[in-house]
Design a protein around this motif. Sequence first.
Motif, PDB file in Angstrom:
ATOM      1  N   TRP A   1       0.815  -1.208   0.000  1.00  0.00           N
ATOM      2  CA  TRP A   1       0.000   0.000   0.000  1.00  0.00           C
ATOM      3  C   TRP A   1       0.855   1.267   0.000  1.00  0.00           C
ATOM      4  O   TRP A   1       0.570   2.220  -0.738  1.00  0.00           O
ATOM      5  CB  TRP A   1      -0.947  -0.010   1.197  1.00  0.00           C
ATOM      6  CG  TRP A   1      -1.944  -1.117   1.123  1.00  0.00           C
ATOM      7  CD1 TRP A   1      -1.947  -2.266   1.839  1.00  0.00           C
ATOM      8  CD2 TRP A   1      -3.080  -1.179   0.253  1.00  0.00           C
ATOM      9  NE1 TRP A   1      -3.013  -3.061   1.483  1.00  0.00           N
ATOM     10  CE2 TRP A   1      -3.729  -2.413   0.508  1.00  0.00           C
ATOM     11  CE3 TRP A   1      -3.615  -0.332  -0.712  1.00  0.00           C
ATOM     12  CZ2 TRP A   1      -4.879  -2.799  -0.161  1.00  0.00           C
ATOM     13  CZ3 TRP A   1      -4.768  -0.704  -1.384  1.00  0.00           C
ATOM     14  CH2 TRP A   1      -5.388  -1.936  -1.103  1.00  0.00           C
ATOM     15  N   LYS A   2       1.893   1.312   0.810  1.00  0.00           N
ATOM     16  CA  LYS A   2       2.707   2.524   0.883  1.00  0.00           C
ATOM     17  C   LYS A   2       3.414   2.803  -0.446  1.00  0.00           C
ATOM     18  O   LYS A   2       3.427   3.933  -0.936  1.00  0.00           O
ATOM     19  CB  LYS A   2       3.736   2.406   2.008  1.00  0.00           C
ATOM     20  CG  LYS A   2       3.114   2.415   3.404  1.00  0.00           C
ATOM     21  CD  LYS A   2       4.200   2.376   4.475  1.00  0.00           C
ATOM     22  CE  LYS A   2       3.592   2.413   5.873  1.00  0.00           C
ATOM     23  NZ  LYS A   2       4.631   2.377   6.935  1.00  0.00           N
TER      24      LYS A   2
ATOM     25  N   ARG B   1       3.991   5.578  -5.776  1.00  0.00           N
ATOM     26  CA  ARG B   1       4.164   5.465  -7.226  1.00  0.00           C
ATOM     27  C   ARG B   1       2.893   5.789  -8.005  1.00  0.00           C
ATOM     28  O   ARG B   1       2.907   5.839  -9.232  1.00  0.00           O
ATOM     29  CB  ARG B   1       4.633   4.055  -7.597  1.00  0.00           C
ATOM     30  CG  ARG B   1       6.019   3.713  -7.108  1.00  0.00           C
ATOM     31  CD  ARG B   1       6.504   2.437  -7.751  1.00  0.00           C
ATOM     32  NE  ARG B   1       7.836   2.057  -7.339  1.00  0.00           N
ATOM     33  CZ  ARG B   1       8.497   1.002  -7.803  1.00  0.00           C
ATOM     34  NH1 ARG B   1       7.936   0.221  -8.716  1.00  0.00           N
ATOM     35  NH2 ARG B   1       9.718   0.731  -7.375  1.00  0.00           N
ATOM     36  N   GLU B   2       1.774   5.913  -7.281  1.00  0.00           N
ATOM     37  CA  GLU B   2       0.481   6.202  -7.899  1.00  0.00           C
ATOM     38  C   GLU B   2       0.055   5.099  -8.866  1.00  0.00           C
ATOM     39  O   GLU B   2      -0.546   5.343  -9.901  1.00  0.00           O
ATOM     40  CB  GLU B   2       0.502   7.557  -8.607  1.00  0.00           C
ATOM     41  CG  GLU B   2       0.730   8.721  -7.650  1.00  0.00           C
ATOM     42  CD  GLU B   2       0.642  10.055  -8.366  1.00  0.00           C
ATOM     43  OE1 GLU B   2       0.609  10.053  -9.610  1.00  0.00           O
ATOM     44  OE2 GLU B   2       0.613  11.092  -7.682  1.00  0.00           O
ATOM     45  N   GLN B   3       0.407   3.878  -8.554  1.00  0.00           N
ATOM     46  CA  GLN B   3      -0.066   2.699  -9.259  1.00  0.00           C
ATOM     47  C   GLN B   3      -0.003   1.513  -8.304  1.00  0.00           C
ATOM     48  O   GLN B   3       0.754   1.534  -7.331  1.00  0.00           O
ATOM     49  CB  GLN B   3       0.767   2.412 -10.512  1.00  0.00           C
ATOM     50  CG  GLN B   3       2.240   2.156 -10.225  1.00  0.00           C
ATOM     51  CD  GLN B   3       2.996   1.828 -11.507  1.00  0.00           C
ATOM     52  OE1 GLN B   3       2.423   1.349 -12.470  1.00  0.00           O
ATOM     53  NE2 GLN B   3       4.295   2.094 -11.505  1.00  0.00           N
ATOM     54  N   VAL B   4      -0.831   0.513  -8.550  1.00  0.00           N
ATOM     55  CA  VAL B   4      -0.936  -0.600  -7.616  1.00  0.00           C
ATOM     56  C   VAL B   4       0.284  -1.503  -7.756  1.00  0.00           C
ATOM     57  O   VAL B   4       0.563  -2.036  -8.834  1.00  0.00           O
ATOM     58  CB  VAL B   4      -2.228  -1.404  -7.844  1.00  0.00           C
ATOM     59  CG1 VAL B   4      -2.327  -2.538  -6.825  1.00  0.00           C
ATOM     60  CG2 VAL B   4      -3.436  -0.494  -7.751  1.00  0.00           C
ATOM     61  N   ILE B   5       1.015  -1.673  -6.654  1.00  0.00           N
ATOM     62  CA  ILE B   5       2.201  -2.519  -6.602  1.00  0.00           C
ATOM     63  C   ILE B   5       1.931  -3.667  -5.637  1.00  0.00           C
ATOM     64  O   ILE B   5       1.365  -3.467  -4.560  1.00  0.00           O
ATOM     65  CB  ILE B   5       3.444  -1.724  -6.144  1.00  0.00           C
ATOM     66  CG1 ILE B   5       3.700  -0.535  -7.070  1.00  0.00           C
ATOM     67  CG2 ILE B   5       4.670  -2.627  -6.076  1.00  0.00           C
ATOM     68  CD1 ILE B   5       4.027  -0.918  -8.483  1.00  0.00           C
TER      69      ILE B   5
END
Length: 343
Positions: free
Chosen positions: A217-218, A223-227
């Motif tokens: 989540w952090k 990064r403004e994208q789901v990692i």
Amino acid sequence: MSRERNRRVRLRHREAIHLLLLAAAAGYYLYDTSYLSWLALLAAVLVPALNWGVSFFLLRKGRMAPKASAEVARQSEGLSFSLQITPPQLPAAIRGEMRAVNLFSGEKMKKKLAILPGQSGELELGRFEGTLPGVVQCRVTKTRARDLLGLFPVPIPAAAPVKALILPEPVPFPGELARSGIMEDISRMSVPGAEGQREWKDIREYRSGDLLRDIHWKLSARREQVIVREYAIAGGSAVPVRMRWAGTPEEIAGKLSRLLGLLEGLRREDLPFALRVQLPDGEELAAGSMEETEAVLWDLLARPCPAQTEGDFAEDSLPEQWLEADKDAIVLYQDGVPEEVLS
């Protein structure tokens, strides 16, 4: 239709005129074997031949390469073909035929082609209307045009065929294979999916089917994208999965739908698998990942559906337990006997 008929009439007129000139030159040569009659006969023969040679030299620069909308497609997405045209240096209409065939089911598609002079870019050939999975091969054949004088057809070198894999839609598998109670000794069949037994390997972008618990989540916010965190399973063995490659094309398509849904369910649960596909002739193909499974399906679906409708596994290669993909369900086998229907 009338335009095509008129064009054929004009071509026949040109051919008739050429034959008359050739006959006149030959008659003149037979009547008077002078130097002039010999030149007239030579011109009547060589001019069309040189014309054909020049036309072929120019046309060989043209290329018509078939393209598929996707290398691997689901049946719901569909598969369509187009033609990438690099025009030849000749203002002549090119004619040919597009043929596509499902190498597994035998379903076919055929379309006549008429490419206008100077046309380039992509020409849409249409959607392959098939009802079964398989490797579809598309080729362009009988490509030809008229020479500069419009007398003789000139063949055009054909491009290599293109292949695409059509897979059935997976039947969703409920997953949760690692939950207690579904199998008494799941630990002997697969790796438990507890957090403590997974090793953090890397991070990557989110893909459909990833678990919410694996999202970083952090880092995703930064990064403004789901990692997501990517894990490797530590220790243990893989879930044995079996499929008999036997039956009608429709039955095999049903088994594939169940199999793909099961493998996606195992991936959601972070459970490795060991797939074995048994052919009626005793050949066995193995895969341990989705990429390897796709490679196996490329191989099998590029062959005609086997004539035999039954096939069994070699007893010496069977584990104590395995999951088998049937056309109607995923079945848990214990010591060669179906024990429980899981979906």
